[in-house]
Design a protein around this motif. Structure first.
Motif, PDB file in Angstrom:
ATOM      1  N   VAL A   7      14.700  15.294   0.532  1.00 34.10           N
ATOM      2  CA  VAL A   7      14.332  16.506  -0.199  1.00 34.10           C
ATOM      3  C   VAL A   7      15.335  17.594   0.149  1.00 34.10           C
ATOM      4  O   VAL A   7      15.594  17.855   1.326  1.00 34.10           O
ATOM      5  CB  VAL A   7      12.906  16.960   0.181  1.00 34.10           C
ATOM      6  CG1 VAL A   7      12.516  18.223  -0.585  1.00 34.10           C
ATOM      7  CG2 VAL A   7      11.904  15.846  -0.072  1.00 34.10           C
ATOM      8  N   LYS A   8      15.910  18.213  -0.880  1.00 35.05           N
ATOM      9  CA  LYS A   8      16.945  19.223  -0.673  1.00 35.05           C
ATOM     10  C   LYS A   8      16.574  20.517  -1.399  1.00 35.05           C
ATOM     11  O   LYS A   8      16.452  20.539  -2.625  1.00 35.05           O
ATOM     12  CB  LYS A   8      18.291  18.721  -1.206  1.00 35.05           C
ATOM     13  CG  LYS A   8      18.792  17.430  -0.572  1.00 35.05           C
ATOM     14  CD  LYS A   8      20.098  16.981  -1.207  1.00 35.05           C
ATOM     15  CE  LYS A   8      20.610  15.689  -0.604  1.00 35.05           C
ATOM     16  NZ  LYS A   8      21.878  15.245  -1.239  1.00 35.05           N
ATOM     17  N   PRO A  60       0.267  24.208 -13.742  1.00 32.10           N
ATOM     18  CA  PRO A  60       0.291  25.662 -13.895  1.00 32.10           C
ATOM     19  C   PRO A  60      -0.932  26.288 -13.235  1.00 32.10           C
ATOM     20  O   PRO A  60      -2.013  25.677 -13.258  1.00 32.10           O
ATOM     21  CB  PRO A  60       0.258  25.848 -15.420  1.00 32.10           C
ATOM     22  CG  PRO A  60       0.836  24.575 -15.961  1.00 32.10           C
ATOM     23  CD  PRO A  60       0.370  23.507 -15.016  1.00 32.10           C
ATOM     24  N   PRO A  61      -0.764  27.460 -12.610  1.00 34.34           N
ATOM     25  CA  PRO A  61       0.411  28.343 -12.627  1.00 34.34           C
ATOM     26  C   PRO A  61       1.506  27.970 -11.638  1.00 34.34           C
ATOM     27  O   PRO A  61       2.439  28.719 -11.441  1.00 34.34           O
ATOM     28  CB  PRO A  61      -0.193  29.699 -12.268  1.00 34.34           C
ATOM     29  CG  PRO A  61      -1.319  29.360 -11.339  1.00 34.34           C
ATOM     30  CD  PRO A  61      -1.906  28.084 -11.889  1.00 34.34           C
ATOM     31  N   GLY A  62       1.416  26.796 -11.021  1.00 31.46           N
ATOM     32  CA  GLY A  62       2.464  26.351 -10.115  1.00 31.46           C
ATOM     33  C   GLY A  62       3.628  25.742 -10.875  1.00 31.46           C
ATOM     34  O   GLY A  62       3.466  25.204 -11.975  1.00 31.46           O
ATOM     35  N   GLU A  63       4.820  25.794 -10.274  1.00 33.83           N
ATOM     36  CA  GLU A  63       6.013  25.237 -10.905  1.00 33.83           C
ATOM     37  C   GLU A  63       7.076  24.965  -9.845  1.00 33.83           C
ATOM     38  O   GLU A  63       7.330  25.802  -8.979  1.00 33.83           O
ATOM     39  CB  GLU A  63       6.571  26.215 -11.941  1.00 33.83           C
ATOM     40  CG  GLU A  63       7.812  25.703 -12.664  1.00 33.83           C
ATOM     41  CD  GLU A  63       8.438  26.750 -13.573  1.00 33.83           C
ATOM     42  OE1 GLU A  63       9.343  26.383 -14.341  1.00 33.83           O
ATOM     43  OE2 GLU A  63       8.027  27.927 -13.510  1.00 33.83           O
ATOM     44  N   ILE A  64       7.677  23.785  -9.927  1.00 34.23           N
ATOM     45  CA  ILE A  64       8.834  23.490  -9.081  1.00 34.23           C
ATOM     46  C   ILE A  64      10.056  24.084  -9.769  1.00 34.23           C
ATOM     47  O   ILE A  64      10.375  23.716 -10.903  1.00 34.23           O
ATOM     48  CB  ILE A  64       9.016  21.974  -8.897  1.00 34.23           C
ATOM     49  CG1 ILE A  64       7.765  21.359  -8.265  1.00 34.23           C
ATOM     50  CG2 ILE A  64      10.238  21.687  -8.021  1.00 34.23           C
ATOM     51  CD1 ILE A  64       7.791  19.840  -8.206  1.00 34.23           C
ATOM     52  N   VAL A  65      10.739  25.005  -9.105  1.00 38.56           N
ATOM     53  CA  VAL A  65      11.829  25.731  -9.766  1.00 38.56           C
ATOM     54  C   VAL A  65      13.209  25.381  -9.220  1.00 38.56           C
ATOM     55  O   VAL A  65      14.219  25.647  -9.885  1.00 38.56           O
ATOM     56  CB  VAL A  65      11.610  27.259  -9.659  1.00 38.56           C
ATOM     57  CG1 VAL A  65      10.380  27.676 -10.440  1.00 38.56           C
ATOM     58  CG2 VAL A  65      11.511  27.714  -8.203  1.00 38.56           C
ATOM     59  N   GLU A  66      13.274  24.806  -8.028  1.00 38.08           N
ATOM     60  CA  GLU A  66      14.573  24.467  -7.454  1.00 38.08           C
ATOM     61  C   GLU A  66      14.447  23.217  -6.595  1.00 38.08           C
ATOM     62  O   GLU A  66      13.367  22.872  -6.121  1.00 38.08           O
ATOM     63  CB  GLU A  66      15.112  25.610  -6.570  1.00 38.08           C
ATOM     64  CG  GLU A  66      15.502  26.870  -7.305  1.00 38.08           C
ATOM     65  CD  GLU A  66      16.002  27.945  -6.349  1.00 38.08           C
ATOM     66  OE1 GLU A  66      16.330  27.610  -5.192  1.00 38.08           O
ATOM     67  OE2 GLU A  66      16.048  29.110  -6.760  1.00 38.08           O
ATOM     68  N   GLY A  67      15.606  22.560  -6.385  1.00 36.74           N
ATOM     69  CA  GLY A  67      15.687  21.488  -5.410  1.00 36.74           C
ATOM     70  C   GLY A  67      15.758  20.099  -6.007  1.00 36.74           C
ATOM     71  O   GLY A  67      15.558  19.891  -7.213  1.00 36.74           O
ATOM     72  N   GLU A  68      16.048  19.143  -5.148  1.00 40.20           N
ATOM     73  CA  GLU A  68      16.110  17.737  -5.500  1.00 40.20           C
ATOM     74  C   GLU A  68      15.096  16.966  -4.670  1.00 40.20           C
ATOM     75  O   GLU A  68      14.870  17.269  -3.498  1.00 40.20           O
ATOM     76  CB  GLU A  68      17.503  17.168  -5.236  1.00 40.20           C
ATOM     77  CG  GLU A  68      18.600  17.724  -6.129  1.00 40.20           C
ATOM     78  CD  GLU A  68      19.935  17.047  -5.845  1.00 40.20           C
ATOM     79  OE1 GLU A  68      20.150  16.590  -4.699  1.00 40.20           O
ATOM     80  OE2 GLU A  68      20.761  16.967  -6.765  1.00 40.20           O
ATOM     81  N   ILE A  69      14.482  15.949  -5.289  1.00 39.40           N
ATOM     82  CA  ILE A  69      13.581  15.035  -4.590  1.00 39.40           C
ATOM     83  C   ILE A  69      14.119  13.639  -4.854  1.00 39.40           C
ATOM     84  O   ILE A  69      13.880  13.052  -5.918  1.00 39.40           O
ATOM     85  CB  ILE A  69      12.138  15.174  -5.099  1.00 39.40           C
ATOM     86  CG1 ILE A  69      11.646  16.615  -4.962  1.00 39.40           C
ATOM     87  CG2 ILE A  69      11.211  14.216  -4.347  1.00 39.40           C
ATOM     88  CD1 ILE A  69      10.344  16.885  -5.690  1.00 39.40           C
ATOM     89  N   LEU A  70      14.877  13.123  -3.905  1.00 39.50           N
ATOM     90  CA  LEU A  70      15.552  11.839  -4.078  1.00 39.50           C
ATOM     91  C   LEU A  70      14.737  10.734  -3.419  1.00 39.50           C
ATOM     92  O   LEU A  70      14.569  10.717  -2.193  1.00 39.50           O
ATOM     93  CB  LEU A  70      16.954  11.887  -3.470  1.00 39.50           C
ATOM     94  CG  LEU A  70      17.887  12.967  -4.027  1.00 39.50           C
ATOM     95  CD1 LEU A  70      19.207  12.953  -3.268  1.00 39.50           C
ATOM     96  CD2 LEU A  70      18.122  12.770  -5.525  1.00 39.50           C
ATOM     97  N   PHE A  71      14.223   9.831  -4.251  1.00 43.27           N
ATOM     98  CA  PHE A  71      13.467   8.685  -3.758  1.00 43.27           C
ATOM     99  C   PHE A  71      14.290   7.436  -4.031  1.00 43.27           C
ATOM    100  O   PHE A  71      14.516   7.066  -5.178  1.00 43.27           O
ATOM    101  CB  PHE A  71      12.104   8.595  -4.450  1.00 43.27           C
ATOM    102  CG  PHE A  71      11.322   7.357  -4.101  1.00 43.27           C
ATOM    103  CD1 PHE A  71      10.782   7.206  -2.830  1.00 43.27           C
ATOM    104  CD2 PHE A  71      11.138   6.347  -5.031  1.00 43.27           C
ATOM    105  CE1 PHE A  71      10.078   6.063  -2.490  1.00 43.27           C
ATOM    106  CE2 PHE A  71      10.427   5.203  -4.704  1.00 43.27           C
ATOM    107  CZ  PHE A  71       9.897   5.067  -3.436  1.00 43.27           C
ATOM    108  N   GLY A  73      17.338   7.230  -3.858  1.00 40.99           N
ATOM    109  CA  GLY A  73      18.501   7.671  -4.609  1.00 40.99           C
ATOM    110  C   GLY A  73      18.196   8.219  -5.989  1.00 40.99           C
ATOM    111  O   GLY A  73      19.085   8.770  -6.648  1.00 40.99           O
ATOM    112  N   GLU A  74      16.950   8.077  -6.454  1.00 37.67           N
ATOM    113  CA  GLU A  74      16.556   8.543  -7.791  1.00 37.67           C
ATOM    114  C   GLU A  74      15.926   9.929  -7.689  1.00 37.67           C
ATOM    115  O   GLU A  74      15.005  10.142  -6.897  1.00 37.67           O
ATOM    116  CB  GLU A  74      15.562   7.561  -8.407  1.00 37.67           C
ATOM    117  CG  GLU A  74      15.044   7.969  -9.781  1.00 37.67           C
ATOM    118  CD  GLU A  74      14.029   6.977 -10.325  1.00 37.67           C
ATOM    119  OE1 GLU A  74      13.529   7.194 -11.442  1.00 37.67           O
ATOM    120  OE2 GLU A  74      13.747   5.969  -9.627  1.00 37.67           O
ATOM    121  N   ASN A  75      16.405  10.867  -8.488  1.00 36.91           N
ATOM    122  CA  ASN A  75      15.877  12.229  -8.472  1.00 36.91           C
ATOM    123  C   ASN A  75      14.578  12.274  -9.278  1.00 36.91           C
ATOM    124  O   ASN A  75      14.587  12.191 -10.509  1.00 36.91           O
ATOM    125  CB  ASN A  75      16.894  13.216  -9.050  1.00 36.91           C
ATOM    126  CG  ASN A  75      16.487  14.665  -8.793  1.00 36.91           C
ATOM    127  OD1 ASN A  75      15.365  14.943  -8.366  1.00 36.91           O
ATOM    128  ND2 ASN A  75      17.397  15.585  -9.046  1.00 36.91           N
TER     129      ASN A  75
END
Length: 333
Positions: A7-8, A60-71, A73-75
């Protein structure tokens, strides 16, 4: 060691009155195959939101707005809904804190557990039922063949949680994300479930993100620990290093609040104050209003991530003296 999950810069916000507030504020995490990473912190620190974010279950009202989740190697942030449905319950299993969010009240336990198998594997219903009964027995449910014919309302809260855990283990997933799954269970059943998780990790190389506030469980289960406060990871390291020699004052405060640190009859040394609300975090370091080691710079600058001998932490004035934590009496598998 190659990371199964990496996770980045993950940032998850909630759009509330007055703006978008970060529940998860730019965190980095990695978990290797066959590793148990425990994510610890007080209620409201962002642990559960992190878990839900990793499997793309933020509504909603939650939202992922940034970052990478690599599982592997797959985002996962770029994965389609169909792809995510295929991964969830098969390669990635989520154990929720509330089993009622997992179980369907109008289907029998057997129907639900068999569906989790048949959806992802080519086998007959009889074989699926046999595997489901075996899984119930592994988590301490007696007469599993009878229980498979019953409905969730016929189970106690603790038994429903055990069903949810058994269902998560059915397909030997590559990654388990467990959100305080044993909180409502007695010590004996908790011990049995932790043993099964450890056995799965050892035998299959499954990786586990275990979200908890119970440091005794952390001491027994974890390979590494990530400490979370106000949406940020403030310290990460090997379990013995973090529990024996914490660097961040918040980590030390959590340890000093544990019953394993005081003699019987003595008061616990609680952290002063409360964790800040998501919309009312102080400037600079979010822990500064509760910290005994606060310096003027803490009010001005949120500390950057530092790395020393493999330990990762965020603090302008880290703890310098080792703290030995005696969990011998408190720890339980």
């Amino acid at each position: 060691m190659t990371a199964l999950l990496e996770v980045k810069g993950l940032r998850t916000v909630f759009h509330l009155l007055g703006g978008a507030w970060s529940a998860v504020d730019g965190i980095d995490l990695s978990i290797a195959r066959g590793e148990v990473l425990c994510l610890v912190g007080e209620s409201g620190s962002g642990k559960s939101v992190t878990g839900f974010s990793l499997v793309q279950l933020i509504d909603p009202p939650g939202e992922i707005v940034e970052g990478e989740i690599l599982f592997n190697g797959e985002n996962l942030r770029e994965a389609s809904d169909e792809r995510l449905r295929h991964l969830r319950g098969d390669r990635i299993a989520m154990i929720f804190q509330d089993p009622l969010s997992t179980l369907n009240p109008v289907l029998t336990i057997g129907e639900q557990m068999c569906e989790a198998i048949l959806e992802h594997r080519a086998c007959g219903k009889a074989q699926a039922m046999k595997e489901a009964a075996s899984a119930l027995g592994r988590v301490g449910i007696s007469s599993p063949e009878v229980r498979l014919k019953q409905y969730p309302h016929e189970f106690s809260g603790g038994m429903r949680q055990r069903v949810a855990i058994a269902t998560a283990l059915l397909n030997n997933p590559d990654l388990i994300i467990a959100d305080e799954p044993t909180t409502a269970l007695d010590v004996t059943i908790q011990s049995q479930i932790l043993y099964e998780v450890q056995k799965l990790v050892r035998d299959t190389g499954t990786a586990v993100l275990w979200i908890t506030h119970d440091l005794a469980v952390v001491a027994e289960l974890a390979d590494r620990v990530a400490v979370m406060y106000a949406g940020q990871i403030v310290e990460t390291g090997a379990v013995d290093d973090v529990l024996d020699r914490p660097l961040h004052p918040y980590t030390q405060g959590l340890l000093n609040s544990s019953s394993g640190m005081v003699k019987p009859g003595e008061r616990l040394h609680q952290i002063d104050g409360n964790a800040p609300r998501i919309d009312d975090r102080p400037s600079g370091c979010p822990f500064r209003t509760r910290c005994e080691r606060v310096k003027p710079v803490c009010a001005e600058v949120n500390p950057e991530q530092q790395v020393i001998d493999g330990r990762i932490f965020r603090c302008h004035n880290p703890v310098s003296l080792p703290v030995r934590v005696a969990f011998a009496q408190e720890a339980r598998p």
